[in-house]
Design a protein around this motif. Structure first.
Motif, mmCIF file in Angstrom:
data_model
loop_
_atom_site.group_PDB
_atom_site.id
_atom_site.type_symbol
_atom_site.label_atom_id
_atom_site.label_comp_id
_atom_site.label_asym_id
_atom_site.label_seq_id
_atom_site.Cartn_x
_atom_site.Cartn_y
_atom_site.Cartn_z
ATOM 1 N N UNK A 64 -3.796 55.795 -38.178
ATOM 2 C CA UNK A 64 -4.366 55.480 -37.554
ATOM 3 C C UNK A 64 -5.876 55.098 -38.594
ATOM 4 N N UNK A 65 -5.122 55.466 -39.980
ATOM 5 C CA UNK A 65 -6.833 54.885 -40.317
ATOM 6 C C UNK A 65 -5.838 54.748 -41.956
ATOM 7 N N UNK A 66 -6.083 53.190 -42.241
ATOM 8 C CA UNK A 66 -5.440 52.505 -43.134
ATOM 9 C C UNK A 66 -5.970 52.622 -44.444
ATOM 10 N N UNK A 67 -7.799 53.278 -44.434
ATOM 11 C CA UNK A 67 -8.065 53.235 -45.110
ATOM 12 C C UNK A 67 -8.140 54.775 -46.188
ATOM 13 N N UNK A 68 -7.096 55.114 -45.374
ATOM 14 C CA UNK A 68 -7.255 56.547 -46.071
ATOM 15 C C UNK A 68 -6.221 56.965 -46.519
ATOM 16 N N UNK A 69 -6.013 58.288 -47.792
ATOM 17 C CA UNK A 69 -4.573 58.013 -48.772
ATOM 18 C C UNK A 69 -3.794 58.582 -47.499
ATOM 19 N N UNK A 70 -2.281 58.230 -48.583
ATOM 20 C CA UNK A 70 -0.544 58.352 -47.682
ATOM 21 C C UNK A 70 -0.102 59.595 -48.347
ATOM 22 N N UNK A 71 -1.063 60.989 -47.320
ATOM 23 C CA UNK A 71 -0.483 61.629 -48.262
ATOM 24 C C UNK A 71 0.645 62.889 -47.584
ATOM 25 N N UNK A 100 -1.734 49.937 -38.846
ATOM 26 C CA UNK A 100 -2.108 50.128 -38.614
ATOM 27 C C UNK A 100 -1.674 50.259 -36.697
ATOM 28 N N UNK A 101 -1.351 51.169 -36.416
ATOM 29 C CA UNK A 101 -1.020 51.634 -34.770
ATOM 30 C C UNK A 101 0.668 51.075 -34.591
ATOM 31 N N UNK A 102 1.268 51.415 -35.441
ATOM 32 C CA UNK A 102 2.749 50.940 -36.487
ATOM 33 C C UNK A 102 3.482 52.788 -35.935
ATOM 34 N N UNK A 121 11.043 77.425 -29.748
ATOM 35 C CA UNK A 121 9.856 77.082 -30.883
ATOM 36 C C UNK A 121 9.997 76.683 -30.586
ATOM 37 N N UNK A 122 8.012 76.170 -31.710
ATOM 38 C CA UNK A 122 7.008 74.996 -31.855
ATOM 39 C C UNK A 122 7.202 74.347 -33.416
ATOM 40 N N UNK A 123 7.724 73.037 -33.225
ATOM 41 C CA UNK A 123 7.764 72.097 -34.354
ATOM 42 C C UNK A 123 5.964 71.962 -34.825
ATOM 43 N N UNK A 124 5.334 71.807 -35.859
ATOM 44 C CA UNK A 124 4.228 72.080 -36.105
ATOM 45 C C UNK A 124 3.671 70.542 -37.333
ATOM 46 N N UNK A 125 3.131 69.483 -37.868
ATOM 47 C CA UNK A 125 2.606 69.187 -38.631
ATOM 48 C C UNK A 125 0.883 69.343 -38.975
ATOM 49 N N UNK A 126 1.122 69.448 -40.550
ATOM 50 C CA UNK A 126 -0.675 69.472 -40.892
ATOM 51 C C UNK A 126 -0.941 68.443 -41.915
ATOM 52 N N UNK A 127 -2.354 67.989 -42.242
ATOM 53 C CA UNK A 127 -2.196 66.849 -43.038
ATOM 54 C C UNK A 127 -3.399 67.012 -44.057
ATOM 55 N N UNK A 128 -3.527 66.978 -44.838
ATOM 56 C CA UNK A 128 -4.933 66.543 -45.931
ATOM 57 C C UNK A 128 -6.301 65.634 -45.562
ATOM 58 N N UNK A 129 -5.115 64.215 -44.938
ATOM 59 C CA UNK A 129 -6.130 62.799 -44.866
ATOM 60 C C UNK A 129 -6.262 62.459 -43.274
ATOM 61 N N UNK A 130 -7.152 61.805 -43.100
ATOM 62 C CA UNK A 130 -6.857 60.883 -41.288
ATOM 63 C C UNK A 130 -6.253 60.090 -41.339
ATOM 64 N N UNK A 131 -5.347 59.609 -42.379
ATOM 65 C CA UNK A 131 -3.780 58.694 -42.197
ATOM 66 C C UNK A 131 -3.486 58.576 -40.988
ATOM 67 N N UNK A 132 -2.810 59.863 -40.802
ATOM 68 C CA UNK A 132 -1.688 59.791 -39.647
ATOM 69 C C UNK A 132 -2.168 60.289 -38.749
ATOM 70 N N UNK A 133 -1.326 59.363 -37.435
ATOM 71 C CA UNK A 133 -1.548 60.014 -36.086
ATOM 72 C C UNK A 133 -0.413 60.729 -35.520
#
Length: 219
Positions: A64-71, A100-102, A121-133
């Motif tokens: 969702x943001x190609x300018x952000x690091x792929x962390x 973007x949006x791929x 059960x619940x599966x969750x993900x968290x991130x430190x950058x706004x790269x992925x949605x």
């Protein structure tokens, strides 16, 4: 006779010891929207377990943001249907994000995590950058819930009334691989044939033995 019984017992033991075949459950919510993992995370999906050993869990993501690091992303499997449930396992992984949006799939390796067949059960993900949605659906104007076994979860309100997600019908696109259903592995057709043949041999042998005993008594 003893050799026959031993052979059948070995055949039955072999079938009983056969490992359950791995099964991959894929849930496509039918949408192409993505919610920011960084802004609204942890984000994830509650789901109903199939089997008793979870080996991997994957989500469909989009850039969702190609300018952000792929962390790296942090993945956690929670015991229950809420984001506040107990963490059973936590791993990290770095998806290779595309344009973007791929949309693309990424699976987190969980080794062999013992769970309860049919439990939630619940599966969750968290991130430190706004790269992925996290990709979810259904379409904004949909009214039907595509997956009754759980729902999409976000840490902050991410949806408005027009999205229909406020009605609890939204789900992430996800998949998981599991094994060892509590009902036990279902033998392959060849194994069933082996068992039936073995039982038939034992039955015939027992009938022959009874016939011989009767013949001796008559004589």
């Amino acid at each position: 006779m003893k050799r026959m019984m031993t052979a059948v017992a070995l055949a039955m033991a072999t079938v009983a010891a056969m490992p359950a075949q791995a099964a991959t459950v894929v849930q496509d919510a039918g949408g192409t929207r993505g919610t920011s993992i960084f802004q609204y995370g942890p984000v994830g999906q509650s789901f109903t377990m199939v089997g008793a050993s979870l080996t991997s869990f994957g989500f469909q993501f989009q850039t969702i943001s190609t300018a952000q690091t792929n962390a790296a992303l942090t993945f956690a499997l929670l015991d229950g249907s809420t984001l506040g449930a107990t963490v059973l396992r936590q791993v990290t992984g770095t998806p290779v994000a595309g344009a973007a949006r791929q949309n693309f799939w990424y699976d987190f390796d969980l080794g062999s995590l013992a769970l309860t067949d049919g439990a939630t059960y619940t599966a969750v993900v968290s991130a430190t950058t706004d790269r992925l949605g996290l990709v979810y659906g259904p379409a904004a104007n949909a009214t039907a819930d595509g997956y009754a076994g759980g729902q999409l979860l976000t840490s902050k309100p991410a949806f408005n009334a027009n999205s229909n997600c406020t009605k609890g019908i939204c789900d992430a696109n996800f998949r998981f691989t599991s094994a060892d259903a509590t009902g036990g592995a279902v033998p392959e057709p060849a194994s069933w044939a082996m068992l039936l043949l073995g039982f038939g041999v034992v039955g015939a042998t027992l009938r022959r033995a009874r016939g011989l005993r009767v013949a001796r008594q008559i004589v």
